[in-house]
Motif scaffolding. Sequence first.
Motif, PDB file in Angstrom:
ATOM      1  N   ASP A 287       0.806  -1.218   0.000  1.00  0.00           N
ATOM      2  CA  ASP A 287       0.000   0.000   0.000  1.00  0.00           C
ATOM      3  C   ASP A 287       0.840   1.269   0.000  1.00  0.00           C
ATOM      4  OD1 ASP A 287       0.830  -0.147   2.655  1.00  0.00           O
ATOM      5  OD2 ASP A 287      -1.115  -0.834   3.392  1.00  0.00           O
ATOM      6  N   ILE A 288       2.158   1.160   0.255  1.00  0.00           N
ATOM      7  CA  ILE A 288       3.010   2.347   0.161  1.00  0.00           C
ATOM      8  C   ILE A 288       2.959   2.922  -1.252  1.00  0.00           C
ATOM      9  CG2 ILE A 288       5.444   3.078   0.060  1.00  0.00           C
ATOM     10  CD1 ILE A 288       5.960   1.683   2.600  1.00  0.00           C
ATOM     11  N   GLY A 289       2.903   2.055  -2.236  1.00  0.00           N
ATOM     12  CA  GLY A 289       2.865   2.522  -3.617  1.00  0.00           C
ATOM     13  C   GLY A 289       1.560   3.179  -4.015  1.00  0.00           C
ATOM     14  N   ASN A 290       0.566   3.123  -3.128  1.00  0.00           N
ATOM     15  CA  ASN A 290      -0.739   3.701  -3.446  1.00  0.00           C
ATOM     16  C   ASN A 290      -0.993   5.044  -2.771  1.00  0.00           C
ATOM     17  OD1 ASN A 290      -1.407   1.387  -4.969  1.00  0.00           O
ATOM     18  ND2 ASN A 290      -2.088   0.315  -3.101  1.00  0.00           N
ATOM     19  N   LEU A 291       0.044   5.585  -2.098  1.00  0.00           N
ATOM     20  CA  LEU A 291      -0.108   6.860  -1.416  1.00  0.00           C
ATOM     21  C   LEU A 291       0.019   7.993  -2.440  1.00  0.00           C
ATOM     22  CD1 LEU A 291       2.030   6.138   1.778  1.00  0.00           C
ATOM     23  CD2 LEU A 291      -0.466   6.061   1.536  1.00  0.00           C
ATOM     24  N   PRO A 292      -1.039   8.751  -2.708  1.00  0.00           N
ATOM     25  CA  PRO A 292      -1.045   9.673  -3.842  1.00  0.00           C
ATOM     26  C   PRO A 292      -0.139  10.883  -3.681  1.00  0.00           C
ATOM     27  CG  PRO A 292      -3.056   9.916  -2.549  1.00  0.00           C
ATOM     28  CD  PRO A 292      -2.348   8.710  -2.008  1.00  0.00           C
ATOM     29  N   ASP A 293       0.140  11.311  -2.439  1.00  0.00           N
ATOM     30  CA  ASP A 293       0.902  12.534  -2.220  1.00  0.00           C
ATOM     31  C   ASP A 293       2.324  12.292  -1.742  1.00  0.00           C
ATOM     32  OD1 ASP A 293      -1.294  14.135  -2.905  1.00  0.00           O
ATOM     33  OD2 ASP A 293      -2.094  14.049  -0.867  1.00  0.00           O
ATOM     34  N   LEU A 294       2.726  11.022  -1.632  1.00  0.00           N
ATOM     35  CA  LEU A 294       4.049  10.707  -1.100  1.00  0.00           C
ATOM     36  C   LEU A 294       5.143  11.229  -2.020  1.00  0.00           C
ATOM     37  CD1 LEU A 294       5.396   9.251   1.288  1.00  0.00           C
ATOM     38  CD2 LEU A 294       5.540   7.215  -0.141  1.00  0.00           C
ATOM     39  N   GLU A 295       6.052  12.053  -1.442  1.00  0.00           N
ATOM     40  CA  GLU A 295       7.150  12.651  -2.203  1.00  0.00           C
ATOM     41  C   GLU A 295       8.512  12.194  -1.705  1.00  0.00           C
ATOM     42  OE1 GLU A 295       6.592  16.816  -1.770  1.00  0.00           O
ATOM     43  OE2 GLU A 295       4.756  16.896  -2.977  1.00  0.00           O
ATOM     44  N   VAL A 296       8.627  11.926  -0.382  1.00  0.00           N
ATOM     45  CA  VAL A 296       9.907  11.539   0.200  1.00  0.00           C
ATOM     46  C   VAL A 296       9.737  10.224   0.927  1.00  0.00           C
ATOM     47  CG1 VAL A 296      11.722  12.162   1.831  1.00  0.00           C
ATOM     48  CG2 VAL A 296      10.604  13.952   0.487  1.00  0.00           C
ATOM     49  N   LEU A 297      10.573   9.247   0.548  1.00  0.00           N
ATOM     50  CA  LEU A 297      10.522   7.926   1.158  1.00  0.00           C
ATOM     51  C   LEU A 297      11.946   7.473   1.449  1.00  0.00           C
ATOM     52  CD1 LEU A 297       9.030   5.375   2.039  1.00  0.00           C
ATOM     53  CD2 LEU A 297       9.112   4.607  -0.355  1.00  0.00           C
TER      54      LEU A 297
END
Length: 297
Positions: A287-297
Motif C-alpha cells: 500500500d506504500i505505492g498507493n499513497l497519492p501525495d508521497l514525495e519523500v521515502l
Amino acid sequence: MKKLLFSGVVWILCSYFTFSQPPKLHKQEVEVLKKIWEKLGVLEKKEWSLNKDLCNSTELEWVFVRCNCSFESNTTCRITKIQINSKNFSTALPVEFTKLLKLKYLDLSYNNFTGTIPSEWATMQLTDLLLRGNRLSGPFPTTLTSMTSLTYLNIHGNGFSGHIPEHIANMKNLETLVLSSNYFSGELSDGFANLTNLKELKLSDNNFTGKIPKFISRWTKIETLEVQGSSFEGPIPSSISILTHLKDLKISDLKTHTSTLPSVEKLIKLRTLVLRNCLIQGSIPNDIGNLPDLEVL
C-alpha cells in the motif's frame, strides 16, 4: 446666531483633527517598552528610538510589531505581537513583557538569551511563543505549564534538559510543540496523552528513552511527527496506522527491538515517510505505492 455658528465650526474642526490623527500606542506600553529596551541594553542605539510610533512605522527593521488600535474609540493602540530575531542579546528574558496585557504573539528567536523562562510569564495570555535558537537552559520550565492559552510553542535549539513534567497535560490547547535539539531525557510522561489538539510535534535530537508510547493514538489531529536522533526503543507503534491526518512522519535510530512496518493504507495524506535505522524487518507493504501525495521515502 453668529456665536452658535462659530461654536459649531470650532467643534467640527476639533472633531476633524481629533479623529484624523492616527491612533497612538498607549502611554503605559511606551513605558513598558522603554524598560524592556533598557534591560536589553539597546536604548543608546539610534535605530531603537522610542520616538517612532511602533504601531504605524514601516521604517523599523529591527522589530516587527503588530497592534490592535480599536481601544478608546480607535485612538489608542495596544501591542498584540512582537517579533525580534537575530539581535544577539545575551541577557535574561525581560519580565516586563507581562505588562503588555494584550500581547498574544512573542517571537524572540535566534538571539542569545540565557537563564530560563521567568516565573512571572505564567500570567501571560500568549497564544504563540517562539524562543528557538537561544541559550536558555535548566529543566523544562514549569512556567510553561501554566500558560494554558498557548497553541504554538517552539523552544528548539536551546539547552533545556531533564524530564518533561506530567503537568505538560495542562497545555491541552497546544497545536504545535517543538522541543527538538535540547537535552531532554527519560520517557515521555503520560501528560503528553492529554495533548489531543496536537497537529505538529517535534522531539528529535534529545536524549529521550523508553518506547514510543501507545498513547500517540490519541493524537488524532497530528499532521507532523518527528522522532529522530534520540534513544527511543522499538518497535514502531502500530497505532501510527490510524493517524489519518499525518502528512510528515520521521522516526529514526530506534534501539533494542525490531519493528515491522505498520500499515499505511489509511495514511493517504502522507508526503514524507522517513524510517531510518529502526531495525525494520519483514516485507514492505504494497500500500506504500498507493499513497497519492508521497514525495519523500
